[in-house]
Design a protein around this motif. Sequence first.
Motif, PDB file in Angstrom:
ATOM      1  N   ALA A   8       0.844  -1.195   0.000  1.00  9.59           N
ATOM      2  CA  ALA A   8       0.000   0.000   0.000  1.00  9.59           C
ATOM      3  C   ALA A   8       0.881   1.248   0.000  1.00  9.59           C
ATOM      4  O   ALA A   8       0.597   2.227  -0.711  1.00  9.59           O
ATOM      5  CB  ALA A   8      -0.939  -0.002   1.197  1.00  9.59           C
ATOM      6  N   ARG A   9       1.967   1.180   0.791  1.00  4.33           N
ATOM      7  CA  ARG A   9       2.885   2.313   0.817  1.00  4.33           C
ATOM      8  C   ARG A   9       3.579   2.480  -0.533  1.00  4.33           C
ATOM      9  O   ARG A   9       3.757   3.605  -1.020  1.00  4.33           O
ATOM     10  CB  ARG A   9       3.952   2.101   1.887  1.00  4.33           C
ATOM     11  N   LYS A  10       3.951   1.346  -1.113  1.00  4.39           N
ATOM     12  CA  LYS A  10       4.603   1.397  -2.420  1.00  4.39           C
ATOM     13  C   LYS A  10       3.634   1.958  -3.459  1.00  4.39           C
ATOM     14  O   LYS A  10       4.006   2.805  -4.278  1.00  4.39           O
ATOM     15  CB  LYS A  10       5.086   0.008  -2.842  1.00  4.39           C
ATOM     16  N   GLU A  11       2.391   1.517  -3.417  1.00  7.36           N
ATOM     17  CA  GLU A  11       1.393   2.048  -4.362  1.00  7.36           C
ATOM     18  C   GLU A  11       1.177   3.537  -4.127  1.00  7.36           C
ATOM     19  O   GLU A  11       1.080   4.318  -5.080  1.00  7.36           O
ATOM     20  CB  GLU A  11       0.065   1.281  -4.213  1.00  7.36           C
ATOM     21  N   GLU A  12       1.110   3.910  -2.855  1.00  8.39           N
ATOM     22  CA  GLU A  12       0.945   5.329  -2.509  1.00  8.39           C
ATOM     23  C   GLU A  12       2.159   6.122  -3.011  1.00  8.39           C
ATOM     24  O   GLU A  12       2.023   7.199  -3.567  1.00  8.39           O
ATOM     25  CB  GLU A  12       0.775   5.478  -1.000  1.00  8.39           C
ATOM     26  N   HIS A  13       3.335   5.562  -2.799  1.00 10.96           N
ATOM     27  CA  HIS A  13       4.562   6.205  -3.244  1.00 10.96           C
ATOM     28  C   HIS A  13       4.566   6.334  -4.772  1.00 10.96           C
ATOM     29  O   HIS A  13       4.918   7.402  -5.323  1.00 10.96           O
ATOM     30  CB  HIS A  13       5.777   5.386  -2.768  1.00 10.96           C
ATOM     31  N   ASP A  14       4.182   5.245  -5.452  1.00  8.26           N
ATOM     32  CA  ASP A  14       4.123   5.275  -6.919  1.00  8.26           C
ATOM     33  C   ASP A  14       3.091   6.297  -7.417  1.00  8.26           C
ATOM     34  O   ASP A  14       3.327   7.006  -8.397  1.00  8.26           O
ATOM     35  CB  ASP A  14       3.803   3.875  -7.477  1.00  8.26           C
ATOM     36  N   ARG A  15       1.926   6.330  -6.715  1.00  7.46           N
ATOM     37  CA  ARG A  15       0.902   7.312  -7.110  1.00  7.46           C
ATOM     38  C   ARG A  15       1.413   8.736  -6.904  1.00  7.46           C
ATOM     39  O   ARG A  15       1.209   9.598  -7.751  1.00  7.46           O
ATOM     40  CB  ARG A  15      -0.371   7.089  -6.285  1.00  7.46           C
ATOM     41  N   ASN A  16       2.089   8.960  -5.775  1.00  9.05           N
ATOM     42  CA  ASN A  16       2.650  10.297  -5.508  1.00  9.05           C
ATOM     43  C   ASN A  16       3.723  10.653  -6.538  1.00  9.05           C
ATOM     44  O   ASN A  16       3.794  11.791  -7.010  1.00  9.05           O
ATOM     45  CB  ASN A  16       3.241  10.372  -4.097  1.00  9.05           C
ATOM     46  N   LYS A  17       4.559   9.675  -6.848  1.00  6.03           N
ATOM     47  CA  LYS A  17       5.583   9.876  -7.859  1.00  6.03           C
ATOM     48  C   LYS A  17       4.942  10.197  -9.203  1.00  6.03           C
ATOM     49  O   LYS A  17       5.367  11.114  -9.913  1.00  6.03           O
ATOM     50  CB  LYS A  17       6.438   8.612  -7.947  1.00  6.03           C
ATOM     51  N   LEU A  22       3.116  14.004 -13.300  1.00  3.83           N
ATOM     52  CA  LEU A  22       2.031  14.676 -14.014  1.00  3.83           C
ATOM     53  C   LEU A  22       2.041  16.176 -13.735  1.00  3.83           C
ATOM     54  O   LEU A  22       1.852  16.997 -14.650  1.00  3.83           O
ATOM     55  CB  LEU A  22       0.668  14.084 -13.635  1.00  3.83           C
ATOM     56  N   TRP A  23       2.238  16.529 -12.476  1.00  3.72           N
ATOM     57  CA  TRP A  23       2.281  17.929 -12.090  1.00  3.72           C
ATOM     58  C   TRP A  23       3.431  18.643 -12.814  1.00  3.72           C
ATOM     59  O   TRP A  23       3.284  19.741 -13.342  1.00  3.72           O
ATOM     60  CB  TRP A  23       2.435  18.037 -10.573  1.00  3.72           C
ATOM     61  N   GLY A  24       4.590  18.011 -12.835  1.00  7.84           N
ATOM     62  CA  GLY A  24       5.744  18.583 -13.544  1.00  7.84           C
ATOM     63  C   GLY A  24       5.477  18.720 -15.035  1.00  7.84           C
ATOM     64  O   GLY A  24       5.792  19.738 -15.642  1.00  7.84           O
ATOM     65  N   ASN A  25       4.905  17.658 -15.622  1.00 12.32           N
ATOM     66  CA  ASN A  25       4.576  17.721 -17.049  1.00 12.32           C
ATOM     67  C   ASN A  25       3.544  18.813 -17.322  1.00 12.32           C
ATOM     68  O   ASN A  25       3.627  19.514 -18.334  1.00 12.32           O
ATOM     69  CB  ASN A  25       4.058  16.373 -17.557  1.00 12.32           C
ATOM     70  N   ASN A  26       2.550  18.909 -16.428  1.00  9.99           N
ATOM     71  CA  ASN A  26       1.515  19.938 -16.580  1.00  9.99           C
ATOM     72  C   ASN A  26       2.139  21.333 -16.515  1.00  9.99           C
ATOM     73  O   ASN A  26       1.818  22.211 -17.336  1.00  9.99           O
ATOM     74  CB  ASN A  26       0.443  19.765 -15.498  1.00  9.99           C
ATOM     75  N   ASN A  27       3.042  21.533 -15.562  1.00  6.05           N
ATOM     76  CA  ASN A  27       3.721  22.834 -15.455  1.00  6.05           C
ATOM     77  C   ASN A  27       4.564  23.108 -16.704  1.00  6.05           C
ATOM     78  O   ASN A  27       4.595  24.236 -17.208  1.00  6.05           O
ATOM     79  CB  ASN A  27       4.603  22.886 -14.208  1.00  6.05           C
ATOM     80  N   GLU A  28       5.263  22.071 -17.190  1.00  2.00           N
ATOM     81  CA  GLU A  28       6.064  22.222 -18.412  1.00  2.00           C
ATOM     82  C   GLU A  28       5.177  22.588 -19.586  1.00  2.00           C
ATOM     83  O   GLU A  28       5.512  23.467 -20.384  1.00  2.00           O
ATOM     84  CB  GLU A  28       6.832  20.926 -18.688  1.00  2.00           C
ATOM     85  N   LEU A  29       4.022  21.916 -19.696  1.00  2.00           N
ATOM     86  CA  LEU A  29       3.081  22.229 -20.782  1.00  2.00           C
ATOM     87  C   LEU A  29       2.558  23.657 -20.657  1.00  2.00           C
ATOM     88  O   LEU A  29       2.406  24.361 -21.669  1.00  2.00           O
ATOM     89  CB  LEU A  29       1.921  21.237 -20.808  1.00  2.00           C
ATOM     90  N   LYS A  30       2.282  24.115 -19.421  1.00  2.00           N
ATOM     91  CA  LYS A  30       1.829  25.494 -19.218  1.00  2.00           C
ATOM     92  C   LYS A  30       2.895  26.481 -19.693  1.00  2.00           C
ATOM     93  O   LYS A  30       2.591  27.462 -20.369  1.00  2.00           O
ATOM     94  CB  LYS A  30       1.523  25.749 -17.736  1.00  2.00           C
TER      95      LYS A  30
END
Length: 135
Positions: A8-17, A22-30
Motif C-alpha cells: 500500500a505504501r509502495k502504491e501510494e509512493h508510486d501514485r505520488n511519484k 504529471l504535475w511537472g509535465n503539466n507545469n512544463e506544458l503550461k
Amino acid sequence: MEQETKRARKEEHDRNKFRRALWGNNNELKLQREERNQSRVEGMILKDELKTCLRSKRSLSQQLSETEENMLAIISKYKEELELATAHEHKVADEYAQVYAEKEARGRVIDSLHQEATMWMDRFALTLNGSQDLP
C-alpha cells in the motif's frame, strides 16, 4: 499484513511519484503554452511592424518618384530658360555688333565729309584770297 502495508505504501509512493510527474509535465506544458502564446503575440507584432515598414517604404518610394519628377521638370524649365537667355544674349551681341559697325561706318562717312568740307573751305578761302594755286 506487513506486506500489505508495504504494498500500500509502495502504491501510494508510486501514485505520488506519478502525480509529481504529471504535475511537472503539466507545469512544463503550461510554460510551453505561455511561450507559444508569447511567440504568437510577438509574431503578430512583427507582422504589424513589417506591414508598417512596407507602407512606409511604398510611401517613401512614391515621394522619391514625385520628387524626381519635380526635379526633372525644374531642370527642364531652367534648361529652357538658359536656352532663351543664351539666344537673347546672342541676339543682343549681334545687335551690338551691327550698331557698332553702323557707328564705325557713320564715323568714316563723317570723317570723309569733314575732309571734303575742309577741302572745299580751303579752296573757297584760296579763291577769296585770289590765289591761283588751287589744290
